[in-house]
Design a protein around this motif. Structure first.
Motif, PDB file in Angstrom:
ATOM      1  N   ASN C 146      94.279   0.560  26.114  1.00 58.77           N
ATOM      2  CA  ASN C 146      94.303   1.154  27.447  1.00 58.77           C
ATOM      3  C   ASN C 146      95.207   0.284  28.308  1.00 58.77           C
ATOM      4  OD1 ASN C 146      93.713   2.295  29.932  1.00 58.77           O
ATOM      5  ND2 ASN C 146      91.627   1.443  30.053  1.00 58.77           N
ATOM      6  N   ALA C 147      96.387   0.774  28.657  1.00 57.78           N
ATOM      7  CA  ALA C 147      97.330  -0.006  29.474  1.00 57.78           C
ATOM      8  C   ALA C 147      96.924   0.104  30.937  1.00 57.78           C
ATOM      9  CB  ALA C 147      98.755   0.504  29.275  1.00 57.78           C
ATOM     10  N   VAL C 148      96.526  -1.007  31.512  1.00 55.28           N
ATOM     11  CA  VAL C 148      95.986  -0.986  32.876  1.00 55.28           C
ATOM     12  C   VAL C 148      96.892  -1.806  33.801  1.00 55.28           C
ATOM     13  CG1 VAL C 148      94.061  -1.737  34.326  1.00 55.28           C
ATOM     14  CG2 VAL C 148      93.618  -0.668  32.106  1.00 55.28           C
ATOM     15  N   VAL C 149      97.221  -1.225  34.946  1.00 55.17           N
ATOM     16  CA  VAL C 149      98.053  -1.911  35.945  1.00 55.17           C
ATOM     17  C   VAL C 149      97.141  -2.661  36.899  1.00 55.17           C
ATOM     18  CG1 VAL C 149      99.777  -1.642  37.748  1.00 55.17           C
ATOM     19  CG2 VAL C 149      99.785  -0.091  35.796  1.00 55.17           C
ATOM     20  N   PRO C 150      97.210  -3.975  36.928  1.00 52.33           N
ATOM     21  CA  PRO C 150      96.378  -4.725  37.877  1.00 52.33           C
ATOM     22  C   PRO C 150      97.049  -4.780  39.255  1.00 52.33           C
ATOM     23  CG  PRO C 150      97.639  -6.254  36.557  1.00 52.33           C
ATOM     24  CD  PRO C 150      98.026  -4.865  36.108  1.00 52.33           C
ATOM     25  N   HIS C 182      88.097  -3.978  32.625  1.00 51.53           N
ATOM     26  CA  HIS C 182      88.162  -2.597  32.141  1.00 51.53           C
ATOM     27  C   HIS C 182      87.821  -2.478  30.664  1.00 51.53           C
ATOM     28  CE1 HIS C 182      90.314  -2.375  35.940  1.00 51.53           C
ATOM     29  NE2 HIS C 182      90.141  -1.086  35.922  1.00 51.53           N
ATOM     30  N   GLY C 183      87.259  -3.525  30.084  1.00 50.49           N
ATOM     31  CA  GLY C 183      86.832  -3.437  28.694  1.00 50.49           C
ATOM     32  C   GLY C 183      87.758  -4.162  27.742  1.00 50.49           C
ATOM     33  N   PRO C 184      87.298  -4.357  26.486  1.00 51.66           N
ATOM     34  CA  PRO C 184      88.031  -5.218  25.559  1.00 51.66           C
ATOM     35  C   PRO C 184      89.343  -4.627  25.079  1.00 51.66           C
ATOM     36  CG  PRO C 184      86.139  -4.215  24.478  1.00 51.66           C
ATOM     37  CD  PRO C 184      86.042  -3.857  25.926  1.00 51.66           C
ATOM     38  N   ASP C 185      89.545  -3.333  25.210  1.00 51.66           N
ATOM     39  CA  ASP C 185      90.816  -2.769  24.742  1.00 51.66           C
ATOM     40  C   ASP C 185      91.794  -2.517  25.884  1.00 51.66           C
ATOM     41  OD1 ASP C 185      89.562  -0.673  25.923  1.00 51.66           O
ATOM     42  OD2 ASP C 185      89.988   0.772  24.338  1.00 51.66           O
ATOM     43  N   ALA C 186      91.500  -3.091  27.062  1.00 52.46           N
ATOM     44  CA  ALA C 186      92.432  -2.952  28.191  1.00 52.46           C
ATOM     45  C   ALA C 186      93.455  -4.076  28.118  1.00 52.46           C
ATOM     46  CB  ALA C 186      91.670  -3.009  29.508  1.00 52.46           C
ATOM     47  N   ARG C 187      94.724  -3.730  28.221  1.00 50.11           N
ATOM     48  CA  ARG C 187      95.802  -4.713  28.234  1.00 50.11           C
ATOM     49  C   ARG C 187      96.602  -4.534  29.517  1.00 50.11           C
ATOM     50  NH1 ARG C 187      93.683  -7.822  25.077  1.00 50.11           N
ATOM     51  NH2 ARG C 187      95.605  -9.011  24.807  1.00 50.11           N
ATOM     52  N   ALA C 188      96.935  -5.640  30.152  1.00 51.27           N
ATOM     53  CA  ALA C 188      97.653  -5.577  31.420  1.00 51.27           C
ATOM     54  C   ALA C 188      99.086  -5.097  31.226  1.00 51.27           C
ATOM     55  CB  ALA C 188      97.675  -6.948  32.076  1.00 51.27           C
ATOM     56  N   PHE C 196     108.318  -0.530  39.902  1.00 48.82           N
ATOM     57  CA  PHE C 196     108.701  -0.258  38.521  1.00 48.82           C
ATOM     58  C   PHE C 196     107.762  -0.981  37.556  1.00 48.82           C
ATOM     59  CE2 PHE C 196     113.014  -0.114  40.641  1.00 48.82           C
ATOM     60  CZ  PHE C 196     113.050   1.266  40.696  1.00 48.82           C
ATOM     61  N   ILE C 197     107.524  -0.350  36.413  1.00 51.34           N
ATOM     62  CA  ILE C 197     106.789  -0.992  35.329  1.00 51.34           C
ATOM     63  C   ILE C 197     107.707  -2.047  34.716  1.00 51.34           C
ATOM     64  CG2 ILE C 197     105.825  -0.614  33.022  1.00 51.34           C
ATOM     65  CD1 ILE C 197     104.060   0.515  35.214  1.00 51.34           C
ATOM     66  N   THR C 198     107.189  -3.248  34.518  1.00 53.77           N
ATOM     67  CA  THR C 198     108.030  -4.288  33.939  1.00 53.77           C
ATOM     68  C   THR C 198     107.621  -4.616  32.506  1.00 53.77           C
ATOM     69  OG1 THR C 198     106.624  -5.962  34.960  1.00 53.77           O
ATOM     70  CG2 THR C 198     108.594  -5.286  36.175  1.00 53.77           C
ATOM     71  N   GLU C 199     106.496  -5.307  32.340  1.00 52.85           N
ATOM     72  CA  GLU C 199     106.133  -5.796  31.016  1.00 52.85           C
ATOM     73  C   GLU C 199     104.645  -6.096  30.989  1.00 52.85           C
ATOM     74  OE1 GLU C 199     108.190  -9.537  30.471  1.00 52.85           O
ATOM     75  OE2 GLU C 199     107.303 -10.420  32.261  1.00 52.85           O
ATOM     76  N   GLY C 200     104.139  -6.352  29.784  1.00 52.38           N
ATOM     77  CA  GLY C 200     102.794  -6.896  29.656  1.00 52.38           C
ATOM     78  C   GLY C 200     102.841  -8.395  29.889  1.00 52.38           C
ATOM     79  N   THR C 201     101.699  -9.033  29.813  1.00 48.69           N
ATOM     80  CA  THR C 201     101.648 -10.485  30.005  1.00 48.69           C
ATOM     81  C   THR C 201     101.943 -11.180  28.677  1.00 48.69           C
ATOM     82  OG1 THR C 201      99.282 -10.432  29.614  1.00 48.69           O
ATOM     83  CG2 THR C 201     100.000 -10.337  31.894  1.00 48.69           C
ATOM     84  N   GLY C 202     103.198 -11.045  28.264  1.00 42.22           N
ATOM     85  CA  GLY C 202     103.610 -11.605  26.985  1.00 42.22           C
ATOM     86  C   GLY C 202     104.029 -10.527  26.013  1.00 42.22           C
ATOM     87  N   SER C 203     104.448  -9.391  26.537  1.00 44.24           N
ATOM     88  CA  SER C 203     104.843  -8.272  25.678  1.00 44.24           C
ATOM     89  C   SER C 203     105.775  -7.361  26.459  1.00 44.24           C
ATOM     90  CB  SER C 203     103.599  -7.479  25.253  1.00 44.24           C
ATOM     91  OG  SER C 203     102.896  -7.032  26.396  1.00 44.24           O
ATOM     92  N   ASN C 204     106.447  -6.458  25.759  1.00 39.55           N
ATOM     93  CA  ASN C 204     107.242  -5.429  26.424  1.00 39.55           C
ATOM     94  C   ASN C 204     106.542  -4.095  26.244  1.00 39.55           C
ATOM     95  OD1 ASN C 204     109.836  -7.429  25.379  1.00 39.55           O
ATOM     96  ND2 ASN C 204     109.717  -6.793  27.510  1.00 39.55           N
ATOM     97  N   PHE C 205     107.006  -3.108  26.969  1.00 44.43           N
ATOM     98  CA  PHE C 205     106.328  -1.813  26.987  1.00 44.43           C
ATOM     99  C   PHE C 205     107.375  -0.711  26.849  1.00 44.43           C
ATOM    100  CE2 PHE C 205     103.785   1.587  29.159  1.00 44.43           C
ATOM    101  CZ  PHE C 205     102.618   1.466  28.413  1.00 44.43           C
ATOM    102  N   PHE C 206     107.034   0.292  26.065  1.00 47.31           N
ATOM    103  CA  PHE C 206     107.921   1.445  25.859  1.00 47.31           C
ATOM    104  C   PHE C 206     107.151   2.727  26.155  1.00 47.31           C
ATOM    105  CE2 PHE C 206     111.685  -0.006  23.376  1.00 47.31           C
ATOM    106  CZ  PHE C 206     111.335  -1.320  23.163  1.00 47.31           C
ATOM    107  N   ILE C 207     107.885   3.727  26.638  1.00 50.17           N
ATOM    108  CA  ILE C 207     107.298   5.066  26.687  1.00 50.17           C
ATOM    109  C   ILE C 207     108.217   6.026  25.937  1.00 50.17           C
ATOM    110  CG2 ILE C 207     105.992   4.736  28.817  1.00 50.17           C
ATOM    111  CD1 ILE C 207     108.139   6.320  30.307  1.00 50.17           C
ATOM    112  N   VAL C 208     107.628   7.128  25.517  1.00 50.74           N
ATOM    113  CA  VAL C 208     108.357   8.166  24.791  1.00 50.74           C
ATOM    114  C   VAL C 208     108.222   9.457  25.588  1.00 50.74           C
ATOM    115  CG1 VAL C 208     108.460   9.513  22.656  1.00 50.74           C
ATOM    116  CG2 VAL C 208     107.820   7.088  22.587  1.00 50.74           C
ATOM    117  N   ARG C 209     109.348  10.105  25.837  1.00 49.60           N
ATOM    118  CA  ARG C 209     109.307  11.359  26.597  1.00 49.60           C
ATOM    119  C   ARG C 209     110.321  12.323  25.994  1.00 49.60           C
ATOM    120  NH1 ARG C 209     110.101  10.545  32.810  1.00 49.60           N
ATOM    121  NH2 ARG C 209     112.232  10.254  32.123  1.00 49.60           N
ATOM    122  N   ASP C 210     109.868  13.458  25.577  1.00 48.50           N
ATOM    123  CA  ASP C 210     110.762  14.467  24.997  1.00 48.50           C
ATOM    124  C   ASP C 210     111.620  13.856  23.891  1.00 48.50           C
ATOM    125  OD1 ASP C 210     109.776  16.210  26.921  1.00 48.50           O
ATOM    126  OD2 ASP C 210     111.382  15.756  28.346  1.00 48.50           O
TER     127      ASP C 210
END
Lengths: 316, 316, 316, 316, 316, 316
Positions: C146-150, C182-188, C196-210
């Motif tokens: 669960n990708a959560v924006v703090p 937000h629970g054990p499967d929540a990642r910032a 703008f969405i930047t990154e996780g706390t030690g990771s990058n993030f991708f989305i897929v659209r069409d």
């Protein structure tokens, strides 16, 4: 547009078909209390709704993003739209197209609910003839409008997402009010706080430079359906098409400019803050795109506007 | 609050007194189309409106700042308010106070006016009993609420002036929605983009530190009438009072905190993002100010809340 | 992972090979006093380090940008890495891969140096088995996180460059702490101040659209090595790939999303702030890219995670 | 400062008293991995800690604001501090005062914990003689330092709160590094993104104008204990004292300026970006405040610095 | 450059050809009172002006954007430029090229006009030999300059558009002054408030990375004519060319960098804030582009600089 | 103002007294090339300069802050001012006061210096009769001006310090140009990017609310000498006086407003963006302050304006 027709139109409101004249929202509805209604406006061409599924899909995104649940499926919205057209068909002149609005709010604000009812959305669907709106715009297609930047800026999407089409838009009215001082053919075109041109108050904006088509990247703007169609048509016509950040300087030095919006389709802008854009006349790229759009939708919206203008004149 | 009472209440809507149940706004009203209605909420104490003239004066400022003309003078608003109370007096239990809302919008959007009428504002005045709203809040006065900062930020006043009390406030609902996940006693408290604490979604916020009373300078906040009263009471009680910029760090390290708002008067906040503020209980400065407020208005709003809570329980 | 193995591992610390259990940094080291250590984390696949030279090259850039001099050449770092693996080889189960960390700080803060020594960097290299880290993550590959924006925002690179991989990252921990509610499967997943969405706390993030692959332009993010690999794989698979600015709205309306990070490779995100992304399940584009990645590195990291999870369960 | 003394000092580390020379933090400690340690630095005057309770109270606020739990009460910290002084008393020359550092981090990062231990903070307390630090600063009291503004800006408190005294401060080192190019008497003085002067990299800054004492409002700065003492002394001396936003222009046109910081107390700044402030010499208001401070703490810190400088010269 | 030549040069000033030595602007001219003059600087190659029409077209855009009317057509500007060259031809050594400046301001400020004249622009055209400017720069072509970022930031185009080439540029001088402390080969390179590299104080900046050519998107920069030529040449040479936002990190990790500017054409930058860029020497991509530029304009500007340097040395 | 008088005035320019008509600045002067001249404008009352030393002291601050050296001491400036008045005394009608301008720039730009001269400032001092400027303003004192906020914002002092009175102010002219469309009595009043009201284009602005006097804190404004006088007079008259951040909302809801500026002293503003402020007439607090000012300077500047207006009318 005769009186009996008006009297006869019905709208869908919270599960019922009611006469348009009587259609009203409770003073305790959340849409009035908080401005938290989302909506879509499409229009018909020859009484067929334009890209209805795309509009409904954006409505769904607006609802998701603002936490509103319609309790009505996308399919049901399509059915209701068909029913709306069917019920009202003989209320419109055959050559009069109409806008179709779908609006959803969370319903009566919980603080004002007498009984402990669970959340119950307000759903509203209506179709309103374009005679007045489009007829009044007829001269714009010949002379172009004056795109004026007011002091009022766009609210950045991180604070109130312009991509969510909502009714909380007092700032649009402040902008419209400011711009109205520049005469009846002045239309607001907003800037964001970075200085980029974003959108009109209910429309998108394009500029043409050296044969290339430019519009704002889809950030602090509503990603308009007509905007999307024009981008596609531009590509099909072989124009380089860019969604970028651009500034007043770019508009001031552009060759052409125009607005896109559901009811008016494409409206040329021949002045920017009162100063001519390029030659100050409706330009060839606009004409090329407008022609392609007319072919695409099967209706000459410019001729239509002039027809409606004539009818308005008759009505006095 | 019995059914017959409800049925009997009337509201002032566009020049007429209509039953509250039927009071509704046209789907073409500008307040619905653009969210450009401004309003005020005061409440009664012993059926007398609280600082009515100050509220009406702020209504006038909101109208001026957003270019809305009511066509109704301040004096007339006072008269109509008296009439509202007189007409509804026997519809309220003697010990039930009510909120009074005055709302003005520019009326039906010009694009939807069939005839060429000139601008014609919508004016709405209603009084709604506080039983439910205040009754549900009764536990807050004993235990305090949890002031939670959502991701949603305040819109800066340069873009949409929080000092103008308008209905374009989807962002408040987004904030409320976000905060509601933290439980029923969580109340949103917003931050602006500089990181300063601004206001609740319809309330002001105070913190107490070393015996001093601090609240946000009146910039990105509604300059609340109750806020103003509390500032005066604080001064009269000899407390140093500061209208300043302050931050989450200051709330986290404060001794006490509380919200002010018209219907609830003063509501203690004993937690901040779930962490106790000071000792985590309702504090002495809050009690001192609440007592002074009660003396000032002549009604013990805390006792009132508990009475209403009891009545709600009876109604089940 | 048996006790004797742990006892046996050695790390490189300031020129010596010392037992991992005893490896410690002076309380006067600049990395502790100022947080001014830079580092890299790679991992092995079949005990071979992944893109080691690229990681070391980024380490060099981080040192240059923060004015730290290791006194150790790139070639020497490669040798030391080989030696680390050689010395510890029989301390890992044959099927257990490990992360490899290279860290450099300016050494003991000058104010605490007893003698007038010249600058003398602290250099640290260690390899830590992935059993625990990856084993605990095993369910994520089936269900997604669960990708959560703090509320905590990214610090813009003009103030503290996210492209410099440093140990000054209290703000990441604040974000992690907030999201952990937000629970054990929540990642910032962080947002910058433009929204703008930047990154996780030690990771990058991708989305897929069409069918298109989108990730943040490399500004307020660490330009991750795994991110780079995934961009290459996407292109090789014929996906349109864009490094752009994108916003929460884009995530909320995406078809799929996933994190990339060295130890976990690719982790699907099936929810965004608790709301399902697309269908809310691990999607086909993720699977396609994960398969390509597995082929590229020669190790099925998902199967590996499940194997490790089993081992953790055995250890109880 | 003889070798045997150094050898003899002990520090408190995670429940044990260990020799200072051996005091080291595990390479897996969260303070090293994330920079998420908070700390306080006080100093002694005649071997008595200066405002210890105020420092410990701020430490508690820093812990609360960053979600770190020491597992050690304020009272226990006071006891441990007394014990530290007692254990080391004969390790310091009688006229040598020392700084005292209290530091807390969440302990070994959970990903590196072999067993499933619950959170277990790292607590560190040490006392370090001021001989070197203060001795090297002796000339500053005669000639003043050069306050230089680097390109590196303060990180705004909404992103990383300067009021939380943490170890994540690579940006301070970047600033120090930049400023070091301006010579040994250049000290960094930061600006925030609004252009306001905030603080030094571990100090506060004051300017004097027309007999009034000005320092930054306590927003993007550490609210220093010495700063607080100086504000009190200024008020007691009858100086108008203001905590305000001020800019480089105000420093450039000030009469005097100085830094406050725990080990050095008050350090005059006679130049700003290399240009003399006022007359470019140590000014009368500085002297007045320094005298009052000396009286307040019972130690002439300027004389002390010169004594230590002599001792450093002897040690060569 | 002999004295008689200088004495002989004439400039066009407000309709007359006057000796350059006597050419002066009234102390009441708006260009002096408000800094509201716009201008262009081109240079000759073999006494032919470089891309004159492009410069004049940008002058027109600058006038339009700042509301200045020259009262002189583009064609007339071309004629006047020819006349300037013809009148001064025997005043320049045959191998000495010159810059050509066209400047327009609104003329005498209305408050200082004795009679009620209507607006009357000041128009100035002059040609100044490049001997000194280019001769002093000769070493840069061998060793490269040191690109230094000052504290002074670019003014964003939404406040003062860098795309309008005006004389209101005190901030450039502040930047130049700051950078001059870093030695004679330091040249300012500005950052905007987002942290992006924008431009020099009268030049554009490029970096080279992995064979690709990058320069700032044309937002907070003057869209230079030489910049435009270099972008074209890069494309013709098959280099991927990007107009993007980039940051100090990107310069610090680039392979090469260079400035473009009208008089100097292309100037290599071999250091960034004093630290070598790549190998710290003039790089192969620079040489390739410089060669292409030389071929394009027909003059070896590097050889020319060295010739002029020799002449300056003789004049010594 | 007869022709012979004009012909007779002299100005101080670079060490010489030259006729005003001939006074001109070299086209190569840095003030023209870079807009880097600083200046002061005072005016006389009964031919005595108003607060001359305060103006010269600010000139010195402007020079220091922008790195310009006049090579002329403060005392010498005072002497030259006396000489200016003495030399021109019989060139002014006895009842005609004049403005006095002191301007300094770095002189001819080094790139255009033929010989290797060291830096050599341009110094200019002139006195210009106020007949035209003040005469044209006469109606403002009866009816007040219309304070209009243009789209052009103030440049924040961190980028170009408004406290430095320089000639780089194209943005003021852009603002003036924009506002001039609102009629001859419209005067620009700027907003900064935070939305706060800052200053006019060469003036300060005050509002009056509930008997209190408010003006912008001295940040993004020139700290005007007349502003300072008015603050003192307000205090002497017992008015609470605040230097604060305030916004358009505060002006719109103020009781009175006025500009302060050297030549016009105090100018009432009776409208804000065309809407009346308070009653829309010149208010009592303005009158009280204007009277105090008149008493302070010994000249009725309002009567003076009317006298000059009469003279202008005679001159036709």
């Amino acid at each position: 547009m005769s009186a009996e027709h008006i009297a006869g139109r019905v709208v869908f409101l919270n599960g019922e078909w009611v006469p348009e004249r009587d259609a009203a929202i409770s003073i305790f509805d959340s849409s009035l209390i908080w401005g938290d209604a989302v909506f879509e406006t499409t229009r018909t061409f020859l009484h067929e709704p334009f890209r209805l599924k795309d509009h409904l899909s954006r409505l769904e995104a607006s609802m998701a993003a603002s936490g509103i649940h319609a309790g009505v499926s996308q399919d049901r919205f399509v059915e209701l739209t068909s029913e709306l057209i069917a019920r009202n068909r003989d209320q419109y002149e055959p050559d009069v197209d109409f806008s179709i609005v779908h609006q959803v709010s969370p319903g009566v604000d919980s603080r004002y609910r007498e009984e402990s009812v669970t959340e119950c959305a307000s759903v509203l669907i209506y179709g309103h003839p374009l005679t007045k709106m489009l007829g009044e715009a007829a001269p714009w297609f010949d002379y172009g409008v004056n795109a004026v930047v007011p002091r009022q800026r766009s609210i950045p999407s991180r604070l109130l997402d312009a991509k969510i089409k909502s009714r909380s838009r007092l700032h649009y009215q402040v902008a419209n009010h400011e711009v109205s001082l520049h005469g009846p053919d002045a239309r607001a075109i907003l800037q964001d706080e970075d200085g980029f041109i974003t959108e009109g108050t209910g429309s998108n904006f394009f500029i043409v430079r050296d044969g290339e088509l430019l519009t704002s990247e889809g950030r602090n703007v509503l990603r308009g359906v007509t905007r999307d169609t024009v981008l596609r048509l531009g590509r099909e016509l072989g124009m380089p098409v860019h969604e970028i950040n651009y500034e007043p300087y770019d508009v001031a030095t552009a060759d052409e400019a125009f607005f896109t919006t559901t009811p008016y389709c494409l409206v040329p802008a021949t002045r920017f803050n009162g100063v001519p854009i390029g030659e100050g006349v409706v330009g060839p790229i606009y004409r090329q795109l407008a022609d392609a759009f007319i072919e695409d939708v099967g209706v000459d919206f410019i001729a239509q506007a002039k027809t409606y203008a004539g009818r308005l004149a008759e009505l006095g």
